[in-house]
Design a protein around this motif. Structure first.
Motif: not given
Length: 388
Positions: A153-158
């Protein structure tokens, strides 16, 4: 008399016209200013032509006070006076002899932003000019990473933040090789003091491919001399993968190589058999062989583990004794002695003498062969006489 009156009338009219034309051409010259927060602001003010004046008055209408009011007065002799605040922050930098009424406002704040009016008081009445003072604020920039485990699943990386800027900063991303797999979302917030904060988040799938890839947050804003770049290396966590054990050139130590994030912890063990004491030392991912003997033979296991899992790899060590060069020389000497002894024994057995003895002459050989029978004959005759 009439002639005199008639002749003076055009002169009176001309005098009025000329005076009016001069009043219309006389003006105060100024200009708007834009400065960075905390710097000094120089506000320019000058009469376009030489003209006596009674005083120069400065007025302002700012964020601090939206009502126009006097705050600084300059006399023809150059003396100044402060009214209604800014005491100690306003400096006269002009020259009354040159009809220059410029001032400097030190350490400008956001509350100083607004409209300023420079007024010259002359005999025909006040003449003035208005100018704007704009204050810009560079952003406070930061980039923050978000550690994520591998997932689908997509997540906030930066997250990149350009805070408290005026005007609002522009934030974009340079994602390099990950350009097609990442996207970003940007939002801004307006503050009461006129500044804005921009927050931009880089979003994507947390994969091993993205791990340790560098991305850059690029910020542009008018208070910056040039665009600013903030770099960040993406951090994705995952369990240790396949163990690969590599030997040193002389096989005196072995290295347990595993891909895992965070960096795995390593434990070395010996399968079935006990650990061979001081002959082997385990130091993290490295197994050192302190002595080479057959006592070390056996199966050694390297276990790598982190918060997300563990994996193992094995190494079989088999050491055989090697013959040193001195031993080879000694063995060669022994073989030579054995061969030499065999030759001597064979020669003695076949010829009754050593192979290095001096060969006898033919005459001596014949004599020896004759003497033996003679001795045997004499012995036989003596025996016969005894018997008689």
């Amino acid at each position: 008399m009439n002639r005199v009156v008639v002749s003076s009338w055009p002169f009176f009219v001309l005098l009025i016209v000329n005076t009016g034309m001069r009043t219309n051409t006389l003006k105060v010259i100024g200009g708007k200013r834009t400065v960075i927060l905390g710097e000094d602001a120089d506000l320019f003010c000058r009469l376009s032509e030489a003209e006596e004046f009674d005083q120069i008055t400065w007025q302002k209408e700012t964020r601090e006070n939206s009502n126009k009011h006097n705050f600084f007065v300059i006399k023809p002799d150059g003396t100044t006076s402060n009214v209604n605040g800014l005491i100690g922050r306003v400096l006269f930098i002009g020259n009354t002899s040159d009809y220059l009424g410029s001032i400097r406002i030190r350490n400008v704040t956001l509350l100083d932003e607004g409209t300023y009016t420079c007024i010259f008081s002359i005999s025909s009445g006040p003449i003035q000019t208005e100018m704007s003072l704009s204050v810009i604020v560079p952003p406070v920039m930061s980039v923050t990473g978000h550690v994520s485990p591998v997932g689908d699943n997509e997540v906030v990386l930066v997250t990149c933040i350009a805070a408290a800027a005026k005007p609002k900063a522009e934030v974009i991303w340079d994602t390099g090789a990950l350009n097609k797999s990442l996207r970003w979302v940007t939002n801004s917030t307006q503050h009461a003091n006129g500044t804005s904060t921009v927050l931009s988040q880089l979003i994507g799938l947390p994969t091993r491919t993205a791990n340790q890839k560098q991305v850059q947050c690029v910020v542009n804003q008018s208070a910056l001399e040039e665009e600013r770049t903030l770099s960040y290396t993406i951090d994705i966590h995952y369990p240790p993968q396949i163990v690969n054990i590599k030997a040193s050139p002389q096989a005196k130590y072995f290295l347990c190589v595993v891909d895992g994030n965070p960096r795995p912890n390593y434990i070395w063990s010996r399968d079935v058999q006990p650990w061979p004491g001081s002959s082997v030392r385990a130091d993290g991912d490295t197994l050192h062989l302190l002595s080479l003997s057959s006592d070390l033979n056996g199966l050694y296991v390297c276990e790598a583990s982190n918060l997300y899992g563990s994996t193992t790899g094995s190494l079989y060590i088999h050491i055989t004794s090697e013959i040193s060069p001195a031993c080879w020389v000694l063995l060669f000497v022994i073989l030579c002695l054995i061969v030499a002894a065999a030759i001597f024994l064979w020669s003695w057995y076949k010829y009754g003498k050593l192979p290095c003895s001096v060969a006898s002459s033919p005459e001596q050989t014949s004599q020896d062969m004759i003497e033996v029978p003679i001795r045997q004959t004499e012995k036989t005759t003596g025996d016969e006489e005894a018997e008689s």
